[in-house]
Design an enzyme around this catalytic site. Structure first.
Site, PDB file in Angstrom:
ATOM      1  N   CYS A   1      99.060  46.470  56.014  1.00 58.68           N
ATOM      2  CA  CYS A   1     100.440  46.706  55.619  1.00 58.68           C
ATOM      3  C   CYS A   1     101.318  45.505  55.907  1.00 58.68           C
ATOM      4  CB  CYS A   1     100.988  47.909  56.393  1.00 58.68           C
ATOM      5  SG  CYS A   1     100.605  49.466  55.615  1.00 58.68           S
TER       6      CYS A   1
ATOM      7  N   LYS B   1      92.416  57.953  61.138  1.00 58.25           N
ATOM      8  CA  LYS B   1      92.044  56.771  60.351  1.00 58.25           C
ATOM      9  C   LYS B   1      91.810  55.549  61.248  1.00 58.25           C
ATOM     10  CE  LYS B   1      95.228  54.025  58.580  1.00 58.25           C
ATOM     11  NZ  LYS B   1      95.286  52.574  58.596  1.00 58.25           N
ATOM     12  N   ASN B   2      92.742  55.292  62.141  1.00 54.41           N
ATOM     13  CA  ASN B   2      92.642  54.047  62.906  1.00 54.41           C
ATOM     14  C   ASN B   2      91.494  54.069  63.918  1.00 54.41           C
ATOM     15  OD1 ASN B   2      94.689  52.928  61.460  1.00 54.41           O
ATOM     16  ND2 ASN B   2      96.271  53.260  63.017  1.00 54.41           N
TER      17      ASN B   2
ATOM     18  N   ILE C   1     107.860  46.906  67.955  1.00 53.51           N
ATOM     19  CA  ILE C   1     106.472  46.452  67.770  1.00 53.51           C
ATOM     20  C   ILE C   1     106.334  45.507  66.568  1.00 53.51           C
ATOM     21  CG2 ILE C   1     104.042  47.163  67.603  1.00 53.51           C
ATOM     22  CD1 ILE C   1     105.211  48.525  69.991  1.00 53.51           C
TER      23      ILE C   1
ATOM     24  N   ASP D   1     104.170  53.818  64.128  1.00 50.66           N
ATOM     25  CA  ASP D   1     103.715  54.425  62.872  1.00 50.66           C
ATOM     26  C   ASP D   1     104.460  55.722  62.538  1.00 50.66           C
ATOM     27  OD1 ASP D   1     101.956  52.362  62.631  1.00 50.66           O
ATOM     28  OD2 ASP D   1     100.129  53.557  62.720  1.00 50.66           O
TER      29      ASP D   1
ATOM     30  N   ARG E   1      93.574  45.862  57.282  1.00 51.78           N
ATOM     31  CA  ARG E   1      93.756  45.252  58.581  1.00 51.78           C
ATOM     32  C   ARG E   1      92.465  45.334  59.413  1.00 51.78           C
ATOM     33  NH1 ARG E   1      96.703  41.760  60.566  1.00 51.78           N
ATOM     34  NH2 ARG E   1      96.844  41.844  62.806  1.00 51.78           N
TER      35      ARG E   1
ATOM     36  N   ARG F   1     101.563  39.517  61.724  1.00 52.44           N
ATOM     37  CA  ARG F   1     100.592  40.234  62.562  1.00 52.44           C
ATOM     38  C   ARG F   1      99.564  39.255  63.106  1.00 52.44           C
ATOM     39  NH1 ARG F   1      99.551  45.970  59.554  1.00 52.44           N
ATOM     40  NH2 ARG F   1      98.809  46.582  61.599  1.00 52.44           N
ATOM     41  N   PRO F   2      99.956  38.550  64.182  1.00 48.58           N
ATOM     42  CA  PRO F   2      99.061  37.539  64.741  1.00 48.58           C
ATOM     43  C   PRO F   2      97.801  38.165  65.335  1.00 48.58           C
ATOM     44  CG  PRO F   2     100.960  37.860  66.169  1.00 48.58           C
ATOM     45  CD  PRO F   2     101.196  38.706  64.957  1.00 48.58           C
ATOM     46  N   ILE F   3      96.757  37.333  65.470  1.00 46.34           N
ATOM     47  CA  ILE F   3      95.511  37.844  66.076  1.00 46.34           C
ATOM     48  C   ILE F   3      95.094  36.966  67.256  1.00 46.34           C
ATOM     49  CG2 ILE F   3      94.573  39.054  64.051  1.00 46.34           C
ATOM     50  CD1 ILE F   3      92.882  36.475  63.606  1.00 46.34           C
ATOM     51  N   ASP F   4      96.097  36.242  67.794  1.00 47.10           N
ATOM     52  CA  ASP F   4      95.780  35.316  68.887  1.00 47.10           C
ATOM     53  C   ASP F   4      95.117  36.015  70.079  1.00 47.10           C
ATOM     54  OD1 ASP F   4      98.584  36.345  68.827  1.00 47.10           O
ATOM     55  OD2 ASP F   4      98.586  35.573  70.877  1.00 47.10           O
ATOM     56  N   GLN F   5      95.510  37.261  70.349  1.00 48.28           N
ATOM     57  CA  GLN F   5      94.939  37.955  71.517  1.00 48.28           C
ATOM     58  C   GLN F   5      93.464  38.333  71.298  1.00 48.28           C
ATOM     59  OE1 GLN F   5      96.780  38.186  74.473  1.00 48.28           O
ATOM     60  NE2 GLN F   5      97.994  36.839  73.189  1.00 48.28           N
TER      61      GLN F   5
ATOM     62  N   ARG G   1      96.007  55.122  51.413  1.00 52.43           N
ATOM     63  CA  ARG G   1      95.201  54.363  52.375  1.00 52.43           C
ATOM     64  C   ARG G   1      94.952  55.191  53.627  1.00 52.43           C
ATOM     65  NH1 ARG G   1      97.941  49.271  54.207  1.00 52.43           N
ATOM     66  NH2 ARG G   1      96.320  49.716  55.706  1.00 52.43           N
TER      67      ARG G   1
HETATM   68  C1  UD1 Z   1      97.336  49.103  65.069  1.00 49.99           C
HETATM   69  C2  UD1 Z   1      97.355  50.122  63.963  1.00 49.99           C
HETATM   70  C3  UD1 Z   1      98.746  50.238  63.374  1.00 49.99           C
HETATM   71  C4  UD1 Z   1      99.772  50.479  64.468  1.00 49.99           C
HETATM   72  C5  UD1 Z   1      99.636  49.461  65.588  1.00 49.99           C
HETATM   73  C6  UD1 Z   1     100.540  49.750  66.782  1.00 49.99           C
HETATM   74  C7  UD1 Z   1      95.115  49.997  63.040  1.00 49.99           C
HETATM   75  C8  UD1 Z   1      94.253  49.630  61.892  1.00 49.99           C
HETATM   76  N1  UD1 Z   1      96.422  49.737  62.937  1.00 49.99           N
HETATM   77  O1  UD1 Z   1      97.631  47.855  64.468  1.00 49.99           O
HETATM   78  O2  UD1 Z   1      98.761  51.316  62.447  1.00 49.99           O
HETATM   79  O3  UD1 Z   1     101.065  50.372  63.906  1.00 49.99           O
HETATM   80  O4  UD1 Z   1      98.278  49.434  66.068  1.00 49.99           O
HETATM   81  O5  UD1 Z   1     100.273  51.010  67.306  1.00 49.99           O
HETATM   82  O6  UD1 Z   1      94.658  50.555  64.026  1.00 49.99           O
HETATM   83  N2  UD1 Z   1     100.057  41.116  68.557  1.00 49.99           N
HETATM   84  C9  UD1 Z   1     100.039  39.792  68.929  1.00 49.99           C
HETATM   85  N3  UD1 Z   1      98.828  39.144  68.971  1.00 49.99           N
HETATM   86  C10 UD1 Z   1      97.658  39.769  68.665  1.00 49.99           C
HETATM   87  C11 UD1 Z   1      97.690  41.127  68.299  1.00 49.99           C
HETATM   88  C12 UD1 Z   1      98.917  41.767  68.262  1.00 49.99           C
HETATM   89  O7  UD1 Z   1     101.078  39.201  69.211  1.00 49.99           O
HETATM   90  O8  UD1 Z   1      96.598  39.129  68.727  1.00 49.99           O
HETATM   91  C13 UD1 Z   1     101.355  41.857  68.528  1.00 49.99           C
HETATM   92  C14 UD1 Z   1     101.699  42.362  67.139  1.00 49.99           C
HETATM   93  O9  UD1 Z   1     102.394  41.383  66.376  1.00 49.99           O
HETATM   94  C15 UD1 Z   1     102.567  43.558  67.458  1.00 49.99           C
HETATM   95  C16 UD1 Z   1     101.955  44.100  68.751  1.00 49.99           C
HETATM   96  O10 UD1 Z   1     101.200  43.036  69.299  1.00 49.99           O
HETATM   97  O11 UD1 Z   1     103.886  43.155  67.727  1.00 49.99           O
HETATM   98  C17 UD1 Z   1     101.087  45.323  68.580  1.00 49.99           C
HETATM   99  O12 UD1 Z   1     100.088  45.078  67.597  1.00 49.99           O
HETATM  100  P1  UD1 Z   1      98.661  45.781  67.641  1.00 49.99           P
HETATM  101  O13 UD1 Z   1      98.675  46.876  68.652  1.00 49.99           O
HETATM  102  O14 UD1 Z   1      97.621  44.742  67.745  1.00 49.99           O
HETATM  103  O15 UD1 Z   1      98.588  46.424  66.190  1.00 49.99           O
HETATM  104  P2  UD1 Z   1      97.338  46.509  65.251  1.00 49.99           P
HETATM  105  O16 UD1 Z   1      96.088  46.696  66.056  1.00 49.99           O
HETATM  106  O17 UD1 Z   1      97.394  45.418  64.245  1.00 49.99           O
END
Ligand code: UD1
Length: 439
Positions: free
Chosen positions: A124, A29-30, A334, A312, A100, A129-133, A404
């Site tokens: 979920c 899925k991912n 995580i 997961d 997501r 779940r920040p997206i700053d990166q 999902r």
């Molecule tokens: C993806 C998967 C999710 C899985 C996760 C970790 C999808 C759709 N989802 O989620 O099922 O649980 O990988 O393997 O593929 N973080 C930041 N800033 C950012 C992005 C992330 O601080 O900009 C932090 C998050 O809060 C978290 C960690 O980085 O603590 C890992 O997150 P990330 O790998 O980005 O997870 P997703 O891509 O959202």
């Protein structure tokens, strides 16, 4: 069917049967979500095979159709995508906030059209779940990014390769930057990149479309910008988490399952933990067999980015450890909100104490059926496993969350001898209980 008129189902589960037999795993899925988004980056047609038919991918396909992407589904697991007619880069779709992976459309649209406007992602509720990166990466290659009225708006005059150091290992950000930078001018280097199998799959897919990406699967990825991408036919990798869920299903029910169409290498951290707690795991070329005869024993688990134990899979492991001898711990490193299954499984008699990001699990002899609710996708699947292992009947609400990410979950479980049905009301549950008593 419109979500408002959709029937609400529960699972009714009679526990106690060991799951045995063979199960076929679908596409990841991912990986599929990111590949679907990336497929619009060329004007030529892209054929994607081994596409899982799950709610998240279907919602994304709906949203993509909404911006003019032409989508054909020659069969259940094949999708043909043509992004030449994308009419606008402003995604407004009421469903898109629910998943997501909608944020992958930012990387794809920005990379192709230098412009994207996408609602902030949902998904979920497993923690902040920040997206700053992601945004840091887009800015580094020259985009102007702002958040307004609940949407992310990214625009660039031109995109130029850059050296980006990720502050945290993020699957989503790594993939998004891959997409945004593959047609940027010059070279982009992502340091501290995520190494998950689906990052590699997306890179392989983009390369099959003519991108020049090297190093995916290591923590330094190098992308040399190309002027355009072309059509391709690509098959999505098998779903590591669906496979892992069935591996744990064998463990918790004392079963024997041959899990087919997998890449055993992707399952190594899961196999290792299962062996540690007393299961037999045999690896073949593209399948794994998991068996459990005796009692499960305790262990310690810490979730980590790949190749560590996947977050997961944490709830499924929590169910197994609830039924293991002795005291186990799980540390979730995580996402901070991934122990929401604990309250539910305690209703079934589990003994778990959560302290900060650690769950201390004292194994119990048996779980007992109860009325429980799926808190999120993976936790929901884990609770299904708990119900399959428990004495008596359980009912599970909010199974839409499970759907999902799991295709035909109930059917696959039935094929392995589990007793599970989708029911709509209390009358159906009563009937299910009567039938189960009669068995
Ligand atoms: C993806 C998967 C999710 C899985 C996760 C970790 C999808 C759709 N989802 O989620 O099922 O649980 O990988 O393997 O593929 N973080 C930041 N800033 C950012 C992005 C992330 O601080 O900009 C932090 C998050 O809060 C978290 C960690 O980085 O603590 C890992 O997150 P990330 O790998 O980005 O997870 P997703 O891509 O959202």
């Amino acid at each position: 069917m419109k979500s408002g008129t959709e029937k609400i189902y529960q699972y009714a589960i009679q526990g106690g049967n060991a799951l045995t037999g063979e199960v076929e795993i679908g596409g990841a899925k991912n990986a599929a979500l990111a590949i679907l988004a990336a497929a619009i980056m060329t004007d030529e047609t892209v054929t994607i095979e081994n596409m899982p038919d799950v709610r998240d991918t279907n919602v994304l396909l709906d949203a993509m159709a909404g911006i003019g992407v032409m989508i054909e589904r020659p069969d259940r697991h094949t999708v043909k995508i043509n992004g030449s007619m994308v009419r606008n880069v402003n995604i407004e779709h009421d469903l898109i906030r629910k998943i997501r992976a909608s944020y992958y459309l930012i990387g794809a649209l920005l990379g192709k059209y230098y412009e994207a406007e996408v609602p902030l992602p949902g998904g979920c509720n497993i923690g902040s779940r920040p997206i700053d990166q992601h945004l840091k990466g887009f800015r580094a290659i020259g985009a102007n990014v702002r958040i307004e009225h609940g949407s992310i708006i990214a625009k660039a005059e031109k995109l130029t390769g850059a050296h980006i150091y990720m502050d945290v290992v993020s699957v989503g950000a790594t993939i998004n930057i891959l997409m945004a930078s593959c047609m940027a001018e010059g070279k982009t280097i992502i340091e501290n990149a995520a190494k998950e199998p689906h990052v590699v799959d997306v890179a392989n897919f983009l390369n099959s479309m003519g991108a020049n990406i090297k190093g995916a699967g290591t923590d330094v990825i190098r992308i040399k910008g190309v002027s355009s991408l072309h059509g391709a036919t690509y098959s999505v990798i098998p779903d590591q988490i669906e496979a892992g869920t069935f591996m744990f299903a064998a463990a918790v029910t004392g079963g024997d399952i041959l899990i087919k169409n997998v890449i055993p290498k992707h399952l190594e951290s899961i196999s290792a933990k299962l062996m540690e707690i007393g299961c037999q795991v045999e690896e073949y070329d593209d399948s794994v067999r998991v068996r459990r005869n005796g009692k499960l024993s305790n262990t310690q688990i810490k979730t980590l980015p790949y190749p560590g134990f996947p977050t997961d899979m944490q709830p499924q492991a929590g169910v197994a450890l609830s039924l293991s001898e002795g005291v186990s711990t799980i540390t979730e490193s995580i996402f901070e909100n991934r122990f929401r299954y604990v309250d539910e499984i305690m209703k079934m008699g589990a003994n778990i104490k959560v302290e900060g990001n650690t769950a201390i699990i004292t194994g119990v002899e048996a779980l007992s059926g109860a009325h429980i609710t799926a808190p999120d996708l993976r936790a929901g699947a884990a609770l299904v496993l708990a119900a399959l292992a428990a004495d008596g009947v359980s009912t599970i609400d909010d199974i839409r969350l499970i759907e999902r990410g799991y295709e035909d979950f109930d059917m696959k479980i039935r094929q392995l001898g589990g007793i599970i049905e989708k029911v709509t009301d209390t009358k159906a549950v009563r009937k299910f209980r009567m039938r189960s008593r009669a068995v």
